[in-house]
Design a protein around this motif. Structure first.
Motif, PDB file in Angstrom:
ATOM      1  N   VAL B 290       0.849  -1.207   0.000  1.00  0.00           N
ATOM      2  CA  VAL B 290       0.000   0.000   0.000  1.00  0.00           C
ATOM      3  C   VAL B 290       0.879   1.250   0.000  1.00  0.00           C
ATOM      4  O   VAL B 290       0.608   2.228  -0.708  1.00  0.00           O
ATOM      5  CB  VAL B 290      -0.957  -0.005   1.219  1.00  0.00           C
ATOM      6  CG1 VAL B 290      -1.605   1.366   1.415  1.00  0.00           C
ATOM      7  CG2 VAL B 290      -2.023  -1.086   1.047  1.00  0.00           C
ATOM      8  N   MET B 291       1.959   1.221   0.772  1.00  0.00           N
ATOM      9  CA  MET B 291       2.859   2.379   0.811  1.00  0.00           C
ATOM     10  C   MET B 291       3.451   2.652  -0.576  1.00  0.00           C
ATOM     11  O   MET B 291       3.660   3.801  -0.955  1.00  0.00           O
ATOM     12  CB  MET B 291       3.977   2.136   1.829  1.00  0.00           C
ATOM     13  CG  MET B 291       3.466   2.059   3.271  1.00  0.00           C
ATOM     14  SD  MET B 291       4.711   1.407   4.446  1.00  0.00           S
ATOM     15  CE  MET B 291       5.634   2.900   4.819  1.00  0.00           C
ATOM     16  N   LYS B 292       3.732   1.579  -1.295  1.00  0.00           N
ATOM     17  CA  LYS B 292       4.317   1.748  -2.637  1.00  0.00           C
ATOM     18  C   LYS B 292       3.276   2.257  -3.638  1.00  0.00           C
ATOM     19  O   LYS B 292       3.514   3.214  -4.366  1.00  0.00           O
ATOM     20  CB  LYS B 292       4.900   0.410  -3.119  1.00  0.00           C
ATOM     21  CG  LYS B 292       6.146  -0.012  -2.352  1.00  0.00           C
ATOM     22  CD  LYS B 292       6.534  -1.465  -2.646  1.00  0.00           C
ATOM     23  CE  LYS B 292       7.585  -1.934  -1.627  1.00  0.00           C
ATOM     24  NZ  LYS B 292       7.776  -3.394  -1.639  1.00  0.00           N
ATOM     25  N   ARG B 308      10.726  11.438  10.933  1.00  0.00           N
ATOM     26  CA  ARG B 308      10.471  11.431  12.376  1.00  0.00           C
ATOM     27  C   ARG B 308      10.521  10.040  12.997  1.00  0.00           C
ATOM     28  O   ARG B 308      10.856   9.895  14.165  1.00  0.00           O
ATOM     29  CB  ARG B 308       9.102  12.048  12.660  1.00  0.00           C
ATOM     30  CG  ARG B 308       9.041  13.532  12.331  1.00  0.00           C
ATOM     31  CD  ARG B 308       7.791  14.109  12.937  1.00  0.00           C
ATOM     32  NE  ARG B 308       7.539  15.469  12.530  1.00  0.00           N
ATOM     33  CZ  ARG B 308       6.383  16.089  12.752  1.00  0.00           C
ATOM     34  NH1 ARG B 308       5.390  15.448  13.367  1.00  0.00           N
ATOM     35  NH2 ARG B 308       6.208  17.329  12.371  1.00  0.00           N
ATOM     36  N   VAL B 309      10.122   9.028  12.241  1.00  0.00           N
ATOM     37  CA  VAL B 309      10.093   7.679  12.815  1.00  0.00           C
ATOM     38  C   VAL B 309      11.404   6.946  12.562  1.00  0.00           C
ATOM     39  O   VAL B 309      11.916   6.254  13.428  1.00  0.00           O
ATOM     40  CB  VAL B 309       8.882   6.884  12.275  1.00  0.00           C
ATOM     41  CG1 VAL B 309       8.910   5.440  12.774  1.00  0.00           C
ATOM     42  CG2 VAL B 309       7.578   7.565  12.695  1.00  0.00           C
ATOM     43  N   TRP B 310      11.976   7.142  11.368  1.00  0.00           N
ATOM     44  CA  TRP B 310      13.190   6.402  11.037  1.00  0.00           C
ATOM     45  C   TRP B 310      14.432   7.271  10.991  1.00  0.00           C
ATOM     46  O   TRP B 310      15.523   6.778  10.700  1.00  0.00           O
ATOM     47  CB  TRP B 310      12.993   5.663   9.701  1.00  0.00           C
ATOM     48  CG  TRP B 310      11.949   4.597   9.796  1.00  0.00           C
ATOM     49  CD1 TRP B 310      10.701   4.621   9.241  1.00  0.00           C
ATOM     50  CD2 TRP B 310      12.034   3.352  10.522  1.00  0.00           C
ATOM     51  NE1 TRP B 310      10.008   3.480   9.575  1.00  0.00           N
ATOM     52  CE2 TRP B 310      10.803   2.685  10.358  1.00  0.00           C
ATOM     53  CE3 TRP B 310      13.036   2.753  11.294  1.00  0.00           C
ATOM     54  CZ2 TRP B 310      10.542   1.445  10.940  1.00  0.00           C
ATOM     55  CZ3 TRP B 310      12.775   1.516  11.867  1.00  0.00           C
ATOM     56  CH2 TRP B 310      11.537   0.873  11.688  1.00  0.00           C
ATOM     57  N   ALA B 324      12.279   4.488   3.793  1.00  0.00           N
ATOM     58  CA  ALA B 324      11.318   4.305   4.891  1.00  0.00           C
ATOM     59  C   ALA B 324      10.520   3.015   4.704  1.00  0.00           C
ATOM     60  O   ALA B 324      10.227   2.307   5.681  1.00  0.00           O
ATOM     61  CB  ALA B 324      10.381   5.505   4.979  1.00  0.00           C
ATOM     62  N   ILE B 325      10.168   2.721   3.466  1.00  0.00           N
ATOM     63  CA  ILE B 325       9.420   1.470   3.211  1.00  0.00           C
ATOM     64  C   ILE B 325      10.312   0.264   3.518  1.00  0.00           C
ATOM     65  O   ILE B 325       9.882  -0.707   4.149  1.00  0.00           O
ATOM     66  CB  ILE B 325       8.896   1.430   1.753  1.00  0.00           C
ATOM     67  CG1 ILE B 325       7.892   2.572   1.524  1.00  0.00           C
ATOM     68  CG2 ILE B 325       8.242   0.078   1.447  1.00  0.00           C
ATOM     69  CD1 ILE B 325       7.462   2.763   0.074  1.00  0.00           C
ATOM     70  N   GLU B 326      11.583   0.371   3.112  1.00  0.00           N
ATOM     71  CA  GLU B 326      12.524  -0.724   3.426  1.00  0.00           C
ATOM     72  C   GLU B 326      12.692  -0.904   4.931  1.00  0.00           C
ATOM     73  O   GLU B 326      12.727  -2.027   5.432  1.00  0.00           O
ATOM     74  CB  GLU B 326      13.899  -0.435   2.802  1.00  0.00           C
ATOM     75  CG  GLU B 326      13.986  -0.801   1.328  1.00  0.00           C
ATOM     76  CD  GLU B 326      15.236  -0.213   0.679  1.00  0.00           C
ATOM     77  OE1 GLU B 326      16.261  -0.036   1.377  1.00  0.00           O
ATOM     78  OE2 GLU B 326      15.168   0.107  -0.532  1.00  0.00           O
ATOM     79  N   GLU B 329       9.739  -2.718   6.293  1.00  0.00           N
ATOM     80  CA  GLU B 329       9.817  -4.162   6.005  1.00  0.00           C
ATOM     81  C   GLU B 329      10.874  -4.837   6.885  1.00  0.00           C
ATOM     82  O   GLU B 329      10.656  -5.942   7.393  1.00  0.00           O
ATOM     83  CB  GLU B 329      10.145  -4.391   4.527  1.00  0.00           C
ATOM     84  CG  GLU B 329       9.008  -3.970   3.596  1.00  0.00           C
ATOM     85  CD  GLU B 329       9.332  -4.206   2.126  1.00  0.00           C
ATOM     86  OE1 GLU B 329      10.514  -4.498   1.801  1.00  0.00           O
ATOM     87  OE2 GLU B 329       8.415  -4.079   1.295  1.00  0.00           O
ATOM     88  N   ASP B 330      12.008  -4.152   7.071  1.00  0.00           N
ATOM     89  CA  ASP B 330      13.059  -4.720   7.936  1.00  0.00           C
ATOM     90  C   ASP B 330      12.532  -4.927   9.354  1.00  0.00           C
ATOM     91  O   ASP B 330      12.831  -5.940   9.996  1.00  0.00           O
ATOM     92  CB  ASP B 330      14.280  -3.786   7.988  1.00  0.00           C
ATOM     93  CG  ASP B 330      15.058  -3.791   6.681  1.00  0.00           C
ATOM     94  OD1 ASP B 330      14.806  -4.686   5.844  1.00  0.00           O
ATOM     95  OD2 ASP B 330      15.904  -2.893   6.505  1.00  0.00           O
ATOM     96  N   PHE B 331      11.768  -3.954   9.851  1.00  0.00           N
ATOM     97  CA  PHE B 331      11.193  -4.084  11.194  1.00  0.00           C
ATOM     98  C   PHE B 331      10.253  -5.286  11.253  1.00  0.00           C
ATOM     99  O   PHE B 331      10.309  -6.090  12.193  1.00  0.00           O
ATOM    100  CB  PHE B 331      10.463  -2.791  11.576  1.00  0.00           C
ATOM    101  CG  PHE B 331       9.610  -2.910  12.805  1.00  0.00           C
ATOM    102  CD1 PHE B 331      10.171  -3.213  14.042  1.00  0.00           C
ATOM    103  CD2 PHE B 331       8.231  -2.723  12.733  1.00  0.00           C
ATOM    104  CE1 PHE B 331       9.376  -3.330  15.178  1.00  0.00           C
ATOM    105  CE2 PHE B 331       7.432  -2.841  13.865  1.00  0.00           C
ATOM    106  CZ  PHE B 331       8.004  -3.144  15.085  1.00  0.00           C
ATOM    107  N   PHE B 332       9.423  -5.429  10.231  1.00  0.00           N
ATOM    108  CA  PHE B 332       8.510  -6.580  10.218  1.00  0.00           C
ATOM    109  C   PHE B 332       9.301  -7.887  10.198  1.00  0.00           C
ATOM    110  O   PHE B 332       8.976  -8.836  10.920  1.00  0.00           O
ATOM    111  CB  PHE B 332       7.565  -6.504   9.013  1.00  0.00           C
ATOM    112  CG  PHE B 332       6.514  -5.428   9.109  1.00  0.00           C
ATOM    113  CD1 PHE B 332       6.137  -4.887  10.327  1.00  0.00           C
ATOM    114  CD2 PHE B 332       5.871  -4.957   7.956  1.00  0.00           C
ATOM    115  CE1 PHE B 332       5.159  -3.896  10.415  1.00  0.00           C
ATOM    116  CE2 PHE B 332       4.895  -3.975   8.032  1.00  0.00           C
ATOM    117  CZ  PHE B 332       4.542  -3.436   9.259  1.00  0.00           C
TER     118      PHE B 332
END
Lengths: 385, 385
Positions: B290-292, B308-310, B324-326, B329-332
């Motif tokens: 969805v982000m993409k 702000r988050v990353w 940010a999307i990467e 995904e890395d966090f997930f």
């Protein structure tokens, strides 16, 4: 994190045009007393909106509730309530009107003799009239919480009870456009210091509470000066962000599960009670001095505050803390409020009587560690000279 | 900021040992039905604590509520309720137990024929049994909100009503120490995506809401992996921070006054309904896609999220968004959940039937702009391959 119980049942109607929602909130069978202050609501259109919304209701009015609402004023409302069998109070104003209305709500149904006992003796109350609020000045958070402060004979004292929490609150940022610079400044600074009282303590690893507090501080720092500037004075989003920050700063959320300080407020109350200084302006004088004097107990959080709120990364620990205190004072100055006792023409000769008042009011073990004795309060006042 | 009404009346008892507070919350005259799942509460001591707290009460039990609670299971509780004149429900479990109990509460007093109408036809309900909740798995936020999701014949559908909001919720982080890695991961990811659904939209300058959402995301990113690590698996503060984040992620606060997306959830529901994939694991697959695909509509907020988050400051706008999307995904992946359809053995040949299900369920205008048509959902699923 500390154990806690959190409950905030006030229904909030937020946004432009929401005053009309009071018609649905207050039973049409109710006999309503509209309580307000000096009449500014008649100039800025709020009174007309309220009366229009209540055109199917029976209502009466009680005006003249002053800043730092006075017992002698509030007690007069009881005659009106008894005479007309009032069973619903609608506070229309800022924190003082809401606070005063809370006292009226409790006093009207108090069966323990002198209603002043509710404040002076923290007497138990078992019922109160229902309250709704239309907020005109974002600052105290009183519109959704259970606390109030009432003044009598120069003594400004708190009381609180879940029975006096407003059932609903209308927060329309458009009604704040007519506020004076002084009212805007006081509101922003009040909300800022409320947040600091619950944030700037020793750490209990309450990461969510810390992040929310920092979010409120950052928002107030960003939006406060805009509300005073020519370019964005009428920006409704700026006003909305300030209004929502002020409510969340004292609705119980950021203080749940963490220690709380409140020394700044208790010392500040004596400056209002004794010298008539605006509440927020006492806080902007006292808070920087508390940060200096209670530096060691608050060291870890001061460093976090420096980094996350002010982006300070340079220097050793003490330099970063000093820098954060300076930035806080700069922000207060930018908002046009005093940061020293000398800014309000008080000096070292006044400190004795302030300390005496604190002692009279039992404010002898303040702060999150209960270690702000009268001697420490004296150091704080000296640091605020 | 958008206009809003915010109301959350659930009383929260948070912290170790708080289960005993249910004794005061539930009237001693009530006939209580304790609802729970597969019996883990009998292994981890929660059942014993609940029964001990209710030793003065009359109570019955209904167990077997499964993940993604099924209509056919839930409806069996109605016989028990009628037989024993049950008038209070106590949900003890995670979001599925609380959701299922909400449906039981509404169905028990439903007078409009087939109770499935409450979900399938969003039929109006006028009353419901009172609910309390003892939460054992922080994730859905159901313990203080008005929504629920119920599954029947592979169709996973939402309903909601203020009448089914729990009157109180006990959040004891100590009871989460016995959760499996998979349950912890799913809970953290669920709370993370709940926050993102309300945060990652076009901007309406809701500065407070954004800051609170960012605070929840930062907390989950910081604490989630700790709850899975050997060193801090038993750290109660970590569990408390996750638990409080998950509740605040879906108690109505961060979504008040801002647009909301929820496309990730609606697409994800079809992956659970059709293929039995854990709810959170559908979200971790769909959200990055969805982000993409919705990158342009969300550009401003994606950049804010990146910074702000990353803490991403380097690169041009698109690089920062990609980064940010990467990181998301890395966090997930770090939390051990899948990020692609191929990770759960689904492929391009499954997309047609997922789209058909979305159409059958009326999910044809998703997202904060109602522009996620089945064609856009197809692009999202393709981006998730």
């Amino acid at each position: 994190m500390l154990n806690f119980t959190f409950h905030n049942s006030t229904r909030i109607h937020f946004g432009e045009g929401q005053i009309k929602s009071i018609a649905k909130e207050i039973p049409v069978t109710a006999k309503v007393l509209i309580t307000y202050g000096g009449g500014s609501i008649k100039k800025n259109g709020v009174y007309d909106q309220v009366v229009d919304a209540l055109k199917e209701h029976t209502f009466f009015e009680f005006s003249g509730i002053e800043p730092n609402p006075n017992y002698d004023t509030l007690i007069k409302a009881l005659d009106l309530i008894n005479e007309h069998n009032i069973d619903y109070l609608l506070a229309v104003g800022g924190g003082s009107v809401v606070d005063g209305t809370k006292f009226i709500a409790a006093a009207a149904l108090y069966e323990g003799g002198d209603p002043w006992n509710i404040v002076a003796k923290q007497a138990k109350i078992s019922k109160a009239l229902p309250i709704g609020a239309v907020l005109t000045l974002p600052a105290t958070g009183s519109e959704t919480n259970t606390g109030a402060v009432v003044t009598r004979d120069g003594n400004k004292l708190p009381f609180g009870n879940p029975l006096v929490r407003p059932l609903f609150a209308v927060l329309d940022p458009a009604v704040t456009l007519s506020l004076s610079d002084r009212q805007i400044s006081n509101g922003v600074v009040d909300a800022f210091v409320h947040t600091m009282e619950q944030y700037l303590t020793y750490s209990v690893d309450g990461k969510v509470q810390d992040r929310i507090s920092e979010g409120l501080l950052l928002t107030l720092i960003e939006e406060g000066p805009k509300a005073l500037s020519d370019e964005s004075r009428n920006n409704l989003d700026v006003r909305a962000n300030i209004m929502w920050s002020a409510t969340l700063a004292l609705n119980g959320l950021i203080g749940a599960g963490v220690p709380q300080d409140w020394a700044t407020h208790m010392i500040g109350h004596e400056l209002t009670g004794g010298y008539g200084i605006d509440h927020a302006r006492t806080l902007s004088i006292v808070l920087p001095a508390v940060m200096k004097v209670c530096r060691e107990a608050k060291r870890e959080k001061l460093l976090q505050y420096a980094e996350r709120v002010w982006g300070i990364q340079e220097g050793d620990e003490d330099q970063r803390i000093d820098n954060a205190i300076e930035k806080t004072e700069d922000f207060f100055r930018q908002m046009g409020v005093p940061v020293r006792l000398s800014d309000v023409d008080l000096g070292v000769s006044d400190i004795d009587s302030i300390i005496t008042k604190l002692e009279e009011h039992g404010m002898v073990k303040l702060g999150e560690n209960r270690d702000v004795t009268p001697d420490v309060s004296r150091s704080i006042l000296n640091a605020a000279l």
